[in-house]
Design an enzyme around this catalytic site. Sequence first.
Site, short mmCIF file in Angstrom:
data_model
loop_
_atom_site.label_atom_id
_atom_site.label_comp_id
_atom_site.label_asym_id
_atom_site.label_seq_id
_atom_site.Cartn_x
_atom_site.Cartn_y
_atom_site.Cartn_z
N CYS A 46 -17.43 11.57 -1.60
CA CYS A 46 -17.64 11.65 -0.16
C CYS A 46 -17.73 13.10 0.30
CB CYS A 46 -16.46 11.01 0.57
SG CYS A 46 -16.17 9.32 0.11
N ARG A 86 -23.58 14.25 -1.36
CA ARG A 86 -22.22 13.83 -1.74
C ARG A 86 -21.97 12.35 -1.52
NH1 ARG A 86 -18.83 18.38 -2.62
NH2 ARG A 86 -17.12 16.91 -2.77
N TRP A 122 -19.11 7.72 -0.07
CA TRP A 122 -19.48 7.18 -1.38
C TRP A 122 -18.37 6.18 -1.68
CZ3 TRP A 122 -17.61 6.75 -6.38
CH2 TRP A 122 -18.56 6.48 -7.38
N ASN A 156 -11.88 12.34 1.78
CA ASN A 156 -12.54 12.26 0.47
C ASN A 156 -11.42 12.17 -0.56
OD1 ASN A 156 -14.07 12.60 -1.86
ND2 ASN A 156 -14.20 14.83 -1.61
N GLY A 157 -11.44 11.13 -1.39
CA GLY A 157 -10.38 10.98 -2.40
C GLY A 157 -9.88 9.55 -2.42
N LYS A 193 -31.48 11.95 -17.62
CA LYS A 193 -32.31 12.29 -16.45
C LYS A 193 -33.15 11.10 -16.03
CE LYS A 193 -30.77 15.00 -15.17
NZ LYS A 193 -29.67 15.68 -15.73
N GLU A 199 -30.99 8.13 -14.55
CA GLU A 199 -30.35 8.31 -13.24
C GLU A 199 -31.33 8.37 -12.07
OE1 GLU A 199 -28.95 12.93 -13.92
OE2 GLU A 199 -27.76 11.72 -12.58
N HIS A 256 -30.63 3.14 -38.72
CA HIS A 256 -29.31 2.49 -38.72
C HIS A 256 -29.12 1.53 -37.55
CE1 HIS A 256 -28.21 5.08 -42.03
NE2 HIS A 256 -28.70 6.10 -41.35
N LYS A 258 -23.19 13.74 -6.00
CA LYS A 258 -23.31 15.01 -6.72
C LYS A 258 -22.02 15.46 -7.39
CE LYS A 258 -25.52 18.72 -7.97
NZ LYS A 258 -26.32 18.50 -9.18
#
Length: 606
Positions: A2, A27, A70, A96-97, A483, A486, A502, A601
């Site tokens: 966040c 974020r 987020w 945030n957390g 890359k 995502e 294998h 991010k």
Amino acid sequence: MCGIFAYTGKKNSTSILLDGLTSLEYRGYDSAGIFIPGSGSIKSVGAVNNLKKKITKTIQGTSGIAHLRWATHGEPTEINAHPHHDCTENIWLVHNGIIENYKELKEKLSALGHTFKSSTDTEVLAHLIEHHLHKTKDFEKAVIATLNEVTGTYGIAVAHNTDPDKIIAARNGAPVVIGIGNNENFVASDPTPILRHTKNVIYLHDGEVAVITPESHHIYNLNSILIERQKETIDWDVEQVKKDGYEHFMLKEIMQGPEVIENTIRGRLIIEEGTAKLGGLEMVTDKLRSIKRIVIVGCGTAYYAGLVGEYMLEEYAGIPVEVEVGSEFRYRKPIMDEHTALLAISQSGETADTLEAIREAKRKGALTLGIVNTVGSTIARETDAGIYNHAGPEIGVASTKAFISQLTALSLFTLFLGRQRTMSQSTGKQIAEEIKLLPEKIKSILAQKETIRKIAEKYSNSRDFLFIGRKYNYPIAFEGALKLKEVSYIHAEGYGAGEMKHGPLAMIDENFPTLAIAPLDSVYEKMISNIQEIKARKGKIVVITTEKNTQIKDMAEDIIYIPETLEVLSPLLTIVPLQLFAYYFARKKGLDVDRPRNLAKSVTVE
Ligand code: M6R
């Protein structure tokens, strides 16, 4: 994760808060919201643009708090969007957390008559502040009493309707920066949204609380003791956080590769002596001589940079190296001692798992080093010594220029450590001279971006993609796959080419293309054998190889050429077409490459 932002000053805060959120958007984009004391709150699901559409003239003031979410606890709905408030709707807060003991606190507060609206952990903080405010009648004391009761991580900004000029911020395990302006002050999760207003900042440490008004800023610990802290000046420029005419930050940042290398090596390469001068390591130079082992820790892209670093350091500095992801290191029983150095690699300098690995290594007496891009970040502060990347702010969620810079910093570190140990001056000189040439060589790859775009678009309907490489380009296969997955959301897998027989070879058919990283190097012939094996199973192959290679034409569907370089530095070139490939592949699918779904991010929670 966040993003939080807050302002107190003399100007109209609505536009300042919205601009702050826009520049923090990488974020989180599950929901957004603002609160302006004395005026009210507006929230919306989705990105900041949705919030902007809901803003009316009636919401205005000269201070406020803002948030991008987020989601961790609770669905990304408007009810769960921040800011959250107490029962009186006077105390509002962004966070945030993760509050780990929120369930117990919620039960306790519910029993006392508090009613909760959301299913977030954050809301308990607002009610707990209300509870303490009722007892202490003092806003600051109530916030500090609350923080003394919670366990978990937080970066918060709190505002009160009846004290509109005051914002209280606090930090524990989630970054908080205070921006010091002229008759205005700011709070943010990182310096990016503050840059346009001021370059003077104070980074809060864990367990600290900042109380800001337009004219003042004071920092306390959780015992309410005043702390003296000098402000620092950020050397990033506001222009660096703009798109500069590019459609996306990701493309801009890929195109910045050459200047990023120049910035990382500036004043550090000593070509004549075949070494690097690394100011940030000076105070541990002697200690590094006695180190017998290095453990590199990072997450995602930074971890893959570490894998390249392992090959570089073992070959040229003759020191044993292990590489581990932070999320594993912190939960097992790693063997660390005073002869081991832990090298943490992190763009943001805030990744929770990497940070905890550093703390664990410190507890066990290891020397801790960092390769970090964000100046003043927690990892930069908590490591004993380190190398700053000087890559400038990276905004695209998919890390591109930071990776190039991490590889460059690792090659400088290899020169530095190698020359302390076994590396000859002539070998060091040869590598140093070649590092200097890399920016021009990258420019020539970037000049082929139209060719790479066409190749990426040709394959953009694929549901799967395999990336293979060997030796120095083995980690590049992982990074190329990361890359692509995502930003394009397809199944992409990185594999050591030697491992194909294998297992993975079973997946290959005409619908499962492979991207082979095969520069002319010591493992080229082995790569050719692996490419042939794929071709024999009707697999389509895109090859990245060295310019003068004419032999490969019949074996590959498509070829991307890179200039010649030393094998040890080849990942710095081979990654560039892979970054462009992922970008154009996702663009063709119409995806928002700067804000890939479900990702943020800076990963400040575990
Ligand atoms: O800020 P950090 O370098 O510590 O971040 C580590 C990873 O979260 C990051 O590299 C992530 O994997 C990127 N999204 C990859 O593009």
